[in-house]
Design a protein around this motif. Structure first.
Motif, PDB file in Angstrom:
ATOM      1  N   ASP A  93      -2.497  -4.847  -3.304  1.00 16.12           N
ATOM      2  CA  ASP A  93      -2.812  -3.776  -2.352  1.00 16.12           C
ATOM      3  C   ASP A  93      -2.931  -4.297  -0.929  1.00 16.12           C
ATOM      4  OD1 ASP A  93      -2.794  -1.878  -4.328  1.00 16.12           O
ATOM      5  OD2 ASP A  93      -4.957  -1.800  -4.584  1.00 16.12           O
TER       6      ASP A  93
ATOM      7  N   CYS B  92       9.772  -2.949  -1.029  1.00 15.52           N
ATOM      8  CA  CYS B  92       9.060  -2.250  -2.108  1.00 15.52           C
ATOM      9  C   CYS B  92       9.949  -2.121  -3.345  1.00 15.52           C
ATOM     10  CB  CYS B  92       8.612  -0.871  -1.644  1.00 15.52           C
ATOM     11  SG  CYS B  92       7.528  -0.919  -0.207  1.00 15.52           S
TER      12      CYS B  92
ATOM     13  N   SER C  57      -0.609  -2.000   0.975  1.00 13.11           N
ATOM     14  CA  SER C  57      -1.274  -1.032   1.868  1.00 13.11           C
ATOM     15  C   SER C  57      -1.638  -1.652   3.209  1.00 13.11           C
ATOM     16  CB  SER C  57      -2.581  -0.513   1.236  1.00 13.11           C
ATOM     17  OG  SER C  57      -2.322   0.215   0.080  1.00 13.11           O
TER      18      SER C  57
ATOM     19  N   SER D 117      -1.013   3.877   0.545  1.00 15.70           N
ATOM     20  CA  SER D 117       0.017   3.053   1.193  1.00 15.70           C
ATOM     21  C   SER D 117       0.919   3.885   2.100  1.00 15.70           C
ATOM     22  CB  SER D 117       0.916   2.375   0.147  1.00 15.70           C
ATOM     23  OG  SER D 117       0.197   1.476  -0.637  1.00 15.70           O
TER      24      SER D 117
ATOM     25  N   ASP E 115      -1.378   5.883  -4.544  1.00 12.50           N
ATOM     26  CA  ASP E 115      -0.621   4.976  -3.668  1.00 12.50           C
ATOM     27  C   ASP E 115       0.099   5.730  -2.559  1.00 12.50           C
ATOM     28  OD1 ASP E 115      -1.445   2.759  -5.068  1.00 12.50           O
ATOM     29  OD2 ASP E 115       0.387   2.554  -6.241  1.00 12.50           O
TER      30      ASP E 115
END
Lengths: 216, 216
Positions: free
Chosen positions: A104, A16, A108, B108, B104
């Motif tokens: 996403d 990330c 996610s 996530s 998010d």
């Protein structure tokens, strides 16, 4: 406030954080790094001073323009809206939707499932298989989507936020020994992106906190 | 293409789909629903015709303006950019970053960890505890962040995408019997939002595919 250098809380191997490092490199934004070692000392992200920076106790976190942001896609889109060159989200609303959908899907739909917290919960013998199955399932979907949306890169021929998510996820896939043979589009785009300088200078093997034995 | 009614692939209890249903309701967009039962028949999301709609085999998916979109936040932002009233992302870049950060964090950082796929992997006796610990950890962070950003709602006094993520996640927390006492800001905002019609008509207990015994 924009004259103060942004500060990135980072860990060399965090996928990330790598997304954000690519954005900073592409946009030529100078910044300082504060390493947060997710393994050492039981996890430095759990220290109380870092919890003040990011209550979620995760990297990345970026201090910029007088605010403190976490969540990589929120950070990247803030950078894109305040430092628009080069643009990481296309002008066209449908293409922008594809960029966000792909981003996403990774941020996610894949990455959280093979993240440290889940792996620590699973038994030693189950971790690799679980990570492989999550990534493989996600990559099957991603491959189909990219066959429709991609040009040189994830969405046509401009580098976008989706590419910033793809490359670190492929890096994770390789770490977890995922067979990439069924994913020729993913592999092709990843290879094209790794030829760009911003993806290289931000690579986990080339960070100030990269351990000597993992340096490239 | 905008004269054709959008089609939402939905499951009444999917928290990610509920986010999109709220957006559609707030914006007064008429749409058709195609239910995809995630439990029945071994999971109808695995059927090959739905895999064509969304290769990720997840709801929601929205067919709109001639394209097929998945990933709830990508869908909501596309709706917001093409049907801007009422706006679900603020004009100000920093506030927009806060909205995305909170969205998010949930989309996530919390939801994927307590999702069906992870729960199915864990043993029967471990599921509830795991879901509770993921949600509680995320809510501790969220509570701190909301103490800084909230007004009436997650980011000041306008309903935003962050609120569309918050309410379904609180619903999941209640389902998993999470103690909400330590999260007064989350509870207060959730209560304020549940007074709005768009959050009510889109509620899992009021969908065409809600089983009779779960209807409100």
């Amino acid at each position: 406030m924009q004259s103060v250098k942004p500060v990135l809380h980072t860990y060399f191997r965090s996928s990330c954080t790598w997304r954000v490092r690519i954005a900073l490199a592409l946009k030529g934004i100078e910044y300082d790094q504060v390493p947060v070692n997710l393994i050492k000392d039981g996890g430095q992200q759990l220290f109380s001073d870092f919890s003040e920076v990011n209550p979620m106790q995760q990297v990345p976190s970026l201090q910029i323009d007088g605010i403190s942001l976490s969540q990589s896609l929120a950070i990247i889109q803030y950078l894109d809206e305040t430092r628009p060159k080069p643009k990481l989200l296309p002008e066209d609303a449908k293409k922008r939707a594809y960029v966000r959908m792909i981003s996403d899907l990774i941020a996610s739909g894949i990455q959280p499932l093979q993240n440290l917290m889940v792996l620590q919960k699973l038994g030693e013998g189950e971790r690799l298989g679980w990570a492989q199955s999550c990534i493989t399932k996600g990559f099957h979907a991603l491959e189909k989507i990219l066959q429709r949306t991609s040009g040189l890169y994830c969405v046509e021929d401009e580098v976008s936020m989706a590419d910033l998510c793809l490359v670190p996820q492929v890096y994770n896939a390789v770490r977890f020994k995922v067979d990439l043979t069924p994913f020729p589009t993913i592999a092709r785009i990843n290879q094209a992106l790794m030829e760009l300088e911003a993806f290289n200078v931000s690579h986990p093997s080339r960070q100030p906190d990269t351990p000597p034995d993992l340096r490239a």
